[in-house]
Design an enzyme around this catalytic site. Structure first.
Site, PDB file in Angstrom:
ATOM      1  CD  GLU A   1      -2.769   1.077   2.578  1.00 17.05           C
ATOM      2  OE1 GLU A   1      -2.726   0.073   3.316  1.00 17.05           O
ATOM      3  OE2 GLU A   1      -3.595   1.998   2.713  1.00 17.05           O
TER       4      GLU A   1
ATOM      5  CG  ASN B   1      -9.401  -1.532   1.669  1.00 22.19           C
ATOM      6  OD1 ASN B   1      -8.966  -2.673   1.713  1.00 22.19           O
ATOM      7  ND2 ASN B   1      -9.186  -0.672   2.649  1.00 22.19           N
ATOM      8  CD  GLU B   2      -9.925  -2.480   6.336  1.00 20.12           C
ATOM      9  OE1 GLU B   2      -9.854  -1.402   6.927  1.00 20.12           O
ATOM     10  OE2 GLU B   2      -9.251  -3.478   6.643  1.00 20.12           O
TER      11      GLU B   2
ATOM     12  CE1 TYR C   1      -3.180  -6.290   8.838  1.00 23.38           C
ATOM     13  CE2 TYR C   1      -5.458  -5.557   8.679  1.00 23.38           C
ATOM     14  CZ  TYR C   1      -4.186  -5.646   8.144  1.00 23.38           C
ATOM     15  OH  TYR C   1      -3.906  -5.091   6.923  1.00 23.38           O
TER      16      TYR C   1
ATOM     17  CD  GLU D   1      -5.873  -4.680   4.131  1.00 19.80           C
ATOM     18  OE1 GLU D   1      -5.768  -4.352   5.337  1.00 19.80           O
ATOM     19  OE2 GLU D   1      -6.263  -3.902   3.242  1.00 19.80           O
TER      20      GLU D   1
ATOM     21  CD  GLN E   1       0.304  -2.456   3.760  1.00 21.96           C
ATOM     22  OE1 GLN E   1       0.958  -1.953   2.839  1.00 21.96           O
ATOM     23  NE2 GLN E   1      -0.758  -1.870   4.286  1.00 21.96           N
TER      24      GLN E   1
HETATM   25  O1  AHR Z   1      -2.709  -2.563   6.347  1.00 21.42           O
HETATM   26  C1  AHR Z   1      -2.990  -1.320   6.916  1.00 21.42           C
HETATM   27  C2  AHR Z   1      -4.451  -0.947   6.824  1.00 21.42           C
HETATM   28  O2  AHR Z   1      -5.200  -1.873   7.544  1.00 21.42           O
HETATM   29  C3  AHR Z   1      -5.080  -0.967   5.458  1.00 21.42           C
HETATM   30  O3  AHR Z   1      -4.924   0.193   4.746  1.00 21.42           O
HETATM   31  C4  AHR Z   1      -6.531  -1.158   5.770  1.00 21.42           C
HETATM   32  O4  AHR Z   1      -7.224  -1.790   4.718  1.00 21.42           O
HETATM   33  C5  AHR Z   1      -6.528  -1.925   7.058  1.00 21.42           C
HETATM   34  O5  AHR Z   1      -7.363  -1.365   7.993  1.00 21.42           O
END
Ligand code: AHR
Length: 501
Positions: free
Chosen positions: A27, A177-178, A246, A297, A348
């Protein structure tokens, strides 16, 4: 005497492991691109057309199948036209993340540079398109710019004038995205409506494309149900639905207690619930399972500021053996669910969350996560084999979430490639205790000699730093099955076993 055992069932398989499970994400945030992947053509740092040479060469070695770009949240304010044409005429913009780090987007990496990097490393591009702040026509034009045959349209001519006569052939397009959060704070119903507006306009273009609808945050299966229901009401079933998950603790990545070790691993292991429960929610609308889950992600998200830039690069973090074990555990989960997971992208690639690389100026290191991808790469495209895992479990998952599945004492998955190569990947999830495991086959014996690669360190907190870039390195050994097929997995370690069938 009881012996922990892993038995590979040579005739039982869920199917092929999609190589895209080994995907990546880059990103425009913090130091991922600028001074990470990209140093510029005029840099003293050795580069290939502006991209850091050491990184491009290292990345190519692990056969990255797919790379997602340009966000993340960044995608939702991105105008692709800012990133084409002469570099000195590209506009500088307030980056989506500006309020966090006050950095301006210079647009030196745009569509052509990104596609060049993908070609350089052998990855397919996966473009995350803005669904929040541009029109469907804007994204349709981007697709046409990327994919229209040379000479067919004005946009194809513009691409050729900018240096690429040949189309980029982008297959994967994320639409939004999100969108439940940074992408417009939508409800699932609003997101479905927008997705259909964008996707309908875009899919009328020719070409074999996969449009990815915006799925849930973590375990929000209510989002999945509502989105799938709203799409089904309009007669649509997406080819792919994303989910982001995450795991992380409030602590620093290289400074954790034993409790925090298990806390993080239990969170990571929750990926099983994430995939299984979203799949179950989708089944009501997609009983034939035509919609793939793209976990586009995932990774460990620790307290900020532990990377070499000491907080200058937003979200830049160190990665220890704990993160490597999380990577192995997660990839084993995806391998064992290869019938439903069509893609996964670790977040990432460089100077950010759960990165494979840390870089800055002339410095460049491969983190322990990198070696996991190298050790697991022979699973890509291979036929998954079921394993019977008789090594016990660590309880206590319920301390994290009630429904969490127990953490396996040894995380395992196996596959067989077309050329016969059998790969078994194992992670010892104990922070302190080594474990002996007997490895065998059923329905086809594991025989002869196997190559073993082990990633371990004397201290599970070990990281590779600019000062000590080789603190954590894999080591090679051999296993002779005629000696009983017993291997010792060091505490907090990852092991790959490769057997020529
Ligand atoms: O990976 C960092 C951020 O985490 C990304 O931009 C977003 O999609 C997520 O919340």
């Amino acid at each position: 005497m009881f012996m922990n055992s892993i038995t590979v069932l040579m005739t039982q398989s869920k199917g092929t492991i999609n190589p895209n499970i080994y995907g990546h994400f880059s990103e425009h945030i913090g130091g991922v691109f600028y001074d990470g992947l990209w140093v510029g053509e005029d840099s003293k740092v050795p580069n290939i057309r502006g991209f850091r040479k050491a990184l491009a060469e290292s990345f190519a070695k692990i056969h990255p199948p797919v790379l997602r770009w340009p966000g993340g949240c960044f995608a939702e304010t991105y105008d692709w036209r800012d990133g084409i044409g002469p570099h000195d005429r590209r506009p500088r913009r307030i980056n989506w993340w500006y309020n966090n780090d006050h950095r301006v987007e210079p647009n030196q990496v745009g569509t052509h540079e990104f596609m060049d990097f993908c070609r350089m490393v052998g990855a397919q591009p996966y473009v995350a398109a803005n669904m929040t702040s541009v029109t469907p026509l804007h994204i349709r034009n981007w697709i046409e710019y990327c994919n229209a045959p040379a000479g067919l349209t004005t946009l194809a001519d513009e691409r050729a004038a900018n240096g690429d006569a040949e189309p980029f052939g982008v297959k994967y397009w994320g639409i939004g995205n999100e969108n439940w959060g940074g992408g417009g704070r939508m409800t699932a119903e609003m997101c479905a409506r927008e997705y259909l507006r964008f996707m309908t306009v875009c899919e009328s273009l020719p070409g074999d494309m996969t449009f990815v609808a915006c799925g849930a945050n973590a375990h929000d299966v209510a989002w999945t149900r509502a989105l799938m229901a709203a799409l089904a009401e309009k007669g649509h079933r997406p080819k792919a639905l994303s989910v982001h998950y995450y795991c992380g603790t409030a602590g620093a990545p290289q400074d954790f207690t034993e409790d925090q070790w298990y806390q993080l691993l239990h969170q990571a292991n929750y990926m099983q619930n994430i995939v299984d429960d979203h799949r179950a929610a989708m089944d009501g609308f997609d009983p034939e399972r035509k919609t793939a889950i793209f976990v586009d992600e995932w990774g460990c998200w620790h307290r900020d500021g532990s990377g070499p830039s000491r907080g200058y690069n937003l979200f830049e973090q160190q990665s220890s053996m704990r993160d490597a074990v999380v990577a192995a555990l997660t990839l084993n989960i995806f391998n064992n669910r290869c019938d439903v997971v069509g893609m996964a992208n670790v977040a990432q690639l460089c100077n950010n969350l759960h990165s494979l690389y840390l870089a800055g100026g002339e410095h460049f290191v491969e983190t322990p996560n990198y070696f996991v991808y190298d050790m697991f790469k022979t699973h890509q495209g291979a036929r998954q084999l079921e394993v019977v895992n008789d090594c016990g479990e660590f309880g206590g998952g319920e301390a994290f979430r009630k429904a969490a599945k127990p953490l396996p004492r040894v995380s395992a998955s196996a596959s067989q490639a077309e050329d016969g190569l059998i790969t078994v990947t194992l992670a010892n999830t104990s922070m302190t205790e080594p474990v002996e495991v007997k490895l065998s086959g059923h329905g086809g014996l594991l025989t002869g000699r196997a190559e073993i690669v082990t990633l371990a360190a004397d201290d599970p907190h070990a990281c590779n730093t600019f000062e000590n870039p080789k603190a954590v390195q894999p080591t090679a050994s051999e296993l002779d099955f005629s000696d009983g097929g017993v291997i010792t997995l060091p505490a907090a370690s990852v092991t790959a076993v490769r057997i020529r069938g």
